[in-house]
Design a protein around this motif. Structure first.
Motif, short mmCIF file in Angstrom:
data_model
loop_
_atom_site.label_atom_id
_atom_site.label_comp_id
_atom_site.label_asym_id
_atom_site.label_seq_id
_atom_site.Cartn_x
_atom_site.Cartn_y
_atom_site.Cartn_z
N ILE A 34 0.85 -1.26 -0.19
CA ILE A 34 -0.07 0.11 0.06
C ILE A 34 0.88 1.35 0.11
O ILE A 34 0.64 2.11 -0.67
CB ILE A 34 -0.94 0.12 1.20
CG1 ILE A 34 -1.94 -0.96 1.02
CG2 ILE A 34 -1.49 1.30 1.23
CD1 ILE A 34 -2.88 -1.44 2.21
N LYS A 39 -6.70 -5.98 -7.14
CA LYS A 39 -5.79 -6.11 -5.70
C LYS A 39 -5.26 -7.43 -5.72
O LYS A 39 -4.25 -7.80 -5.24
CB LYS A 39 -6.60 -5.89 -4.51
CG LYS A 39 -6.98 -4.30 -4.40
CD LYS A 39 -8.04 -4.07 -3.36
CE LYS A 39 -8.44 -2.69 -3.03
NZ LYS A 39 -9.22 -2.50 -1.91
N LEU A 84 -7.38 -7.57 2.64
CA LEU A 84 -7.88 -6.51 1.79
C LEU A 84 -9.24 -6.23 1.70
O LEU A 84 -9.87 -5.74 0.94
CB LEU A 84 -6.98 -6.81 0.69
CG LEU A 84 -5.79 -6.76 0.66
CD1 LEU A 84 -5.14 -7.05 -0.91
CD2 LEU A 84 -5.30 -5.18 0.70
N GLN A 101 -11.48 -5.23 -6.75
CA GLN A 101 -10.89 -6.34 -5.81
C GLN A 101 -10.18 -7.39 -6.80
O GLN A 101 -8.93 -7.71 -6.37
CB GLN A 101 -12.31 -7.42 -5.58
CG GLN A 101 -13.14 -6.57 -4.30
CD GLN A 101 -13.94 -7.69 -3.64
OE1 GLN A 101 -14.37 -8.53 -4.67
NE2 GLN A 101 -14.36 -7.10 -2.64
N ILE A 156 -0.88 -1.18 -4.19
CA ILE A 156 -2.33 -1.41 -3.85
C ILE A 156 -3.13 -0.20 -3.38
O ILE A 156 -2.40 0.56 -2.37
CB ILE A 156 -2.72 -2.41 -2.59
CG1 ILE A 156 -2.00 -3.79 -3.19
CG2 ILE A 156 -4.17 -2.55 -2.33
CD1 ILE A 156 -2.21 -4.81 -1.99
#
Length: 141
Positions: free
Chosen positions: A70, A84, A133, A81, A75
């Protein structure tokens, strides 16, 4: 009992990462039946105390990997989704090698801390990363 175990495994497969044996024992009591489910590791490499420590380390290191992804902008909140999941897949491909020569190869812990795993280890780590996540994962037979 079989249905309860199957449901638990399907909904939370990553929690079985350090265990690969499931047994149970039942004992009749005056108030009904007491059932104990025992999760173990058949590699004889860990005690229950060290398994608990490894489990804590597994969850913490997984969070650290995701935080780094992140921070590096790999990300983001704007990603779907699927996007990710693709980042997680790429991270696993770059950081975990297929190998059966370590006692932890069937675990997400082995995949994360030793960089080696078989399919079960890859899957356990993948599932935990995705769950962190916010992506729903489910184990299948």
């Amino acid at each position: 009992l079989r249905t309860a175990y199957k449901r638990l495994w399907e909904d939370y497969p990553e929690f079985f990462s350090l265990t690969n044996i499931v047994t149970y024992k039942a004992k009749g009591t005056p108030n009904g039946t007491e059932i104990t489910i025992i999760l173990a590791n058949n590699t004889n490499i860990a005690t229950s105390e060290s398994l608990a420590k490894m489990n804590t380390e597994y969850f913490q290191k997984t969070k650290e990997v995701l935080e780094k992804l992140i921070q590096e902008g790999k990300i983001t909140k704007e990603m779907t989704q699927r996007e990710k999941a693709e980042v997680v897949y790429a991270w696993l491909s770059d950081n975990v090698k297929y190998a059966t020569d370590n006692g932890y190869g069937f675990t997400g812990y082995g995949a994360l801390t030793r960089g080696k795993a078989v399919c079960q280890g890859y899957t356990a780590l993948n599932n935990l990363m995705l769950r962190y996540l916010g992506i729903k994962v489910q184990g299948i037979d």
